[in-house]
Design an enzyme around this catalytic site. Sequence first.
Site, short mmCIF file in Angstrom:
data_model
loop_
_atom_site.label_atom_id
_atom_site.label_comp_id
_atom_site.label_asym_id
_atom_site.label_seq_id
_atom_site.Cartn_x
_atom_site.Cartn_y
_atom_site.Cartn_z
N TYR A 152 0.84 -1.19 0.00
CA TYR A 152 0.00 0.00 0.00
C TYR A 152 0.88 1.25 0.00
O TYR A 152 0.69 2.18 -0.76
CB TYR A 152 -0.92 0.01 1.22
CG TYR A 152 -1.75 1.26 1.36
CD1 TYR A 152 -2.95 1.39 0.66
CD2 TYR A 152 -1.32 2.33 2.14
CE1 TYR A 152 -3.70 2.55 0.75
CE2 TYR A 152 -2.06 3.49 2.24
CZ TYR A 152 -3.25 3.59 1.55
OH TYR A 152 -3.99 4.75 1.63
N LEU A 158 1.14 9.68 9.31
CA LEU A 158 2.57 9.94 9.27
C LEU A 158 3.11 9.74 7.86
O LEU A 158 2.65 8.87 7.13
CB LEU A 158 3.30 8.97 10.20
CG LEU A 158 3.03 9.11 11.69
CD1 LEU A 158 3.58 7.89 12.44
CD2 LEU A 158 3.68 10.38 12.22
N LYS A 183 6.29 1.29 15.76
CA LYS A 183 5.00 1.66 15.16
C LYS A 183 4.08 0.45 15.28
O LYS A 183 4.28 -0.57 14.61
CB LYS A 183 5.19 2.06 13.70
CG LYS A 183 3.91 2.58 13.07
CD LYS A 183 4.21 3.22 11.73
CE LYS A 183 2.97 3.88 11.15
NZ LYS A 183 1.93 2.94 10.78
N ARG A 223 -10.21 6.50 14.69
CA ARG A 223 -9.71 7.56 13.85
C ARG A 223 -10.70 7.94 12.73
O ARG A 223 -10.86 9.10 12.41
CB ARG A 223 -8.38 7.17 13.22
CG ARG A 223 -7.88 8.26 12.32
CD ARG A 223 -6.44 8.08 12.00
NE ARG A 223 -6.26 7.16 10.90
CZ ARG A 223 -5.13 7.04 10.23
NH1 ARG A 223 -4.09 7.76 10.58
NH2 ARG A 223 -5.02 6.20 9.24
N LYS A 259 9.51 2.51 7.92
CA LYS A 259 8.83 1.21 7.81
C LYS A 259 9.82 0.04 7.66
O LYS A 259 10.96 0.22 7.26
CB LYS A 259 7.89 1.23 6.59
CG LYS A 259 6.85 2.34 6.59
CD LYS A 259 5.89 2.26 7.74
CE LYS A 259 4.66 1.45 7.51
NZ LYS A 259 3.69 1.87 6.57
N CYS A 316 -15.39 -35.55 -1.38
CA CYS A 316 -14.72 -35.41 -0.08
C CYS A 316 -13.71 -36.54 0.10
O CYS A 316 -14.01 -37.68 -0.27
CB CYS A 316 -15.77 -35.44 1.02
SG CYS A 316 -15.09 -35.21 2.66
N CYS A 346 -20.39 -37.38 7.35
CA CYS A 346 -19.00 -37.35 6.91
C CYS A 346 -18.10 -37.54 8.14
O CYS A 346 -18.16 -36.75 9.07
CB CYS A 346 -18.70 -36.01 6.23
SG CYS A 346 -16.94 -35.65 6.03
S1 IVH Z 1 2.12 9.18 16.16
C1 IVH Z 1 0.35 12.97 13.93
N1 IVH Z 1 3.18 7.02 17.15
O1 IVH Z 1 0.48 5.07 12.77
C2 IVH Z 1 0.58 11.51 13.91
N2 IVH Z 1 1.52 6.75 15.47
O2 IVH Z 1 0.49 6.54 10.08
C3 IVH Z 1 0.38 10.89 15.26
N3 IVH Z 1 0.95 4.43 15.00
O3 IVH Z 1 -2.62 6.67 12.85
C4 IVH Z 1 0.67 9.45 15.25
N4 IVH Z 1 2.34 3.51 16.43
O4 IVH Z 1 -2.36 4.50 14.15
C5 IVH Z 1 2.30 7.51 16.27
N5 IVH Z 1 4.19 5.20 18.18
C6 IVH Z 1 3.31 5.69 17.30
C7 IVH Z 1 2.49 4.85 16.51
C8 IVH Z 1 1.61 5.43 15.59
C9 IVH Z 1 1.41 3.28 15.52
C10 IVH Z 1 -0.06 4.50 13.93
C11 IVH Z 1 -1.25 5.34 14.28
C12 IVH Z 1 -1.33 6.41 13.24
C13 IVH Z 1 -0.52 5.83 12.13
C14 IVH Z 1 0.12 6.95 11.34
#
Ligand code: IVH
Length: 716
Positions: A52, A99, A134, A155, A332, A437, A467
Amino acid sequence: MIAKSKTKSPPDVDTLTKARARVEHKRLALELEGHDRRYYQEDAPKISDAEYDALRKRFSAIEARFPEFVTSDSPSQKVGAAPSGRFRKVRHAVPMLSLDNAFAEADVLDFVGRIRRFLKLGEDDQIDFSAEPKIDGLSMSLRYEAGELVTAATRGDGAEGEDVTANIRTLEDVPKKLGGRNVPEICEVRGEVYMTKRAFLALNERQKAAGDTVFANPRNSAAGSLRQKDPSITASRPLGFFAYAWGQMSGMPEDTQSGMIGWFERCGFKTNPLTRLCHSVEQLIAFHRSIEEQRSHLDYDIDGVVYKVDRLDWQERLGFVSRTPRWAIAHKFPAERAMTVLRDIEIQVGRTGSFTPVGKLEPVSVGGVIVQNVTLHNEDYIRGIGGDGEQLREGRDIRIGDTVIVQRAGDVIPQVVDVVADKRPKDARPYHFPKKCPCPLHTDVVREETATGEEGARARCTGEFACPYQKIEHLKLFAARRAFDIDGLGEKQIEFFFEQGWVKEPADIFTLEARNAKLKLEEIEGYGATSVRNLFEAIRRRREISLERFIYALGIRQVGETTALALARGYGSWTAFHDACLKVASGDEEAIAEMDALDQIGETVIAAIAAYFGESHNRGIVERLTKEVTILDAEKPKSNSAVAGKTVVFTGALEKMTRDEAKAKAERLGAKVSGSVSKKTDYVVAGPGAGSKLAEAKKHEVAVLTEDEWLKMIGE
Ligand code: IVH
């Protein structure tokens, strides 16, 4: 052999002609919209996050080169797709943004360079970053007023999410009241709801045994668990929460990101234990590497790390570019993939007779986990004509002997995502999906119908309980922990007893002891007198069983644990439930309507119950079984509320809450909520627009309450 390489890359954006770029931009916009919809609304993404992100990156690159292509509804202008509309909508006081992504180290250098230039810092000025994993879950915004949790919202599209407060309240990691001193009047704490890999696997086992939806990865199962109308279902699913950000705050308790993380902890939140403060780009890169190494050993999914400028005054100055902060970036990880050879394909027959083709692989390590089996989903997937929700590379089909690329989707269920075309051996064999089967009955296989009546992709044996595979799978479910929970009667023992012809159906388990004078289990190798005595003792202990476990153990398609609980609570006793099922099977309209009125029970479950009890063979199994056990009445939810045990009907519009919320609340207080008014109804709660049900209430002389009177009665 780890194959981290991407599939053949498309031409560089810089080399595209404007006309070609326009076509591709349009195509990518449609594609991204589709993926957003599947990800955000349907919890059923079709491609991995890495794929994605790659699409999105290319899309942005085209827009960067041809800014005239950008429109206000371009996917680049939206954070996600709109919420699904099942829950009340909540507008976020401060939008929930996303992000920007970095994939290569160079992207991280660029990120830090941009910050330096923006803040006019010299090369030697130190910038501290909070570096965090993340988490691959669902972001959540928790609003506290005067220290009390008032709203929890998903969200959604970033501007507006869904109100899942009742469900979030069941999470242990979410404090209902903020701890610590000097808590600001308004605090919005944000973070990620996730399910551990272990809990996800266990949940899937249960779902599979019950013939319920199996989730593709922990993220989807967390989403599915949160989007429940009944909070008690969410409560039964182990969800965790890590706090890492905030929305509206009436005052700031700290002036750094790391300080805020400490403050979250003082308030009673969990924060991610791997979070570190880094002082240089080198430390960021080292952090990324170290977390990637730990990734496969963590019990929750992560898809990268996030770097955030630590000083909040700098965050403020840096601000946002369109929908992403300049002060943070997600670095990532590549998707976990590996290349290996497909040795064979076997069919697994599930408890409900559904066929899953399982690919047998030359064992290979994918992200630290040895993979030998992969799901090949269904016949169409193998033939390369798969539908939605599947991700075999277009134009590919799978043959035995092929070299395949395996990916752990959401890091857990491995699947084949690509076939290496030029490694296909001459003698690679196309797979012929069985028409019969594999059981000795060789019953015909049919393709299941979809909800719209079309032929679905899933094949199923038509033998039902005739079965042997299905009988065995049902016996396994019957004795399993979630059902009768018989110690010493695991899958192996069941297979053995079944093959010997000693246990052919559930009732036989309870007559084993009486028959043992002849069978002499203790003389079988590996048994011995003690284990046989223990087994009989365990079976005897289960002669008394709760109604919900009993219903679940019957192995009715579509009736998983939660549905069984809803049915048990709805009918209260086995006699009432059994009578209703027989009536439903005979097409009794009133019985069907009554079942339909129960919370969480709908057409699909009713159809499955009708099919089950419509089968004389099944009725026989149930009848013989009920002679062996005592089924306890369902525990009424404990409540000293005035409405406990009463039957309530809601009609017309409610103003203070949604119908679902009102229903859930009434049920929590021990009331039974029905969809139709009869002489058994105790109260009709009528709002504006109430029609025929009000007339019915008058006819049966049932007390009619306004919404306010009802709220007063339940002490709201
Ligand atoms: S900060 C202004 N910190 O990543 C952005 N996001 O692509 C605030 N996520 O919607 C997000 N771990 O669901 C932040 N340590 C982390 C995170 C995190 C996962 C997810 C979150 C966000 C998405 C952003």
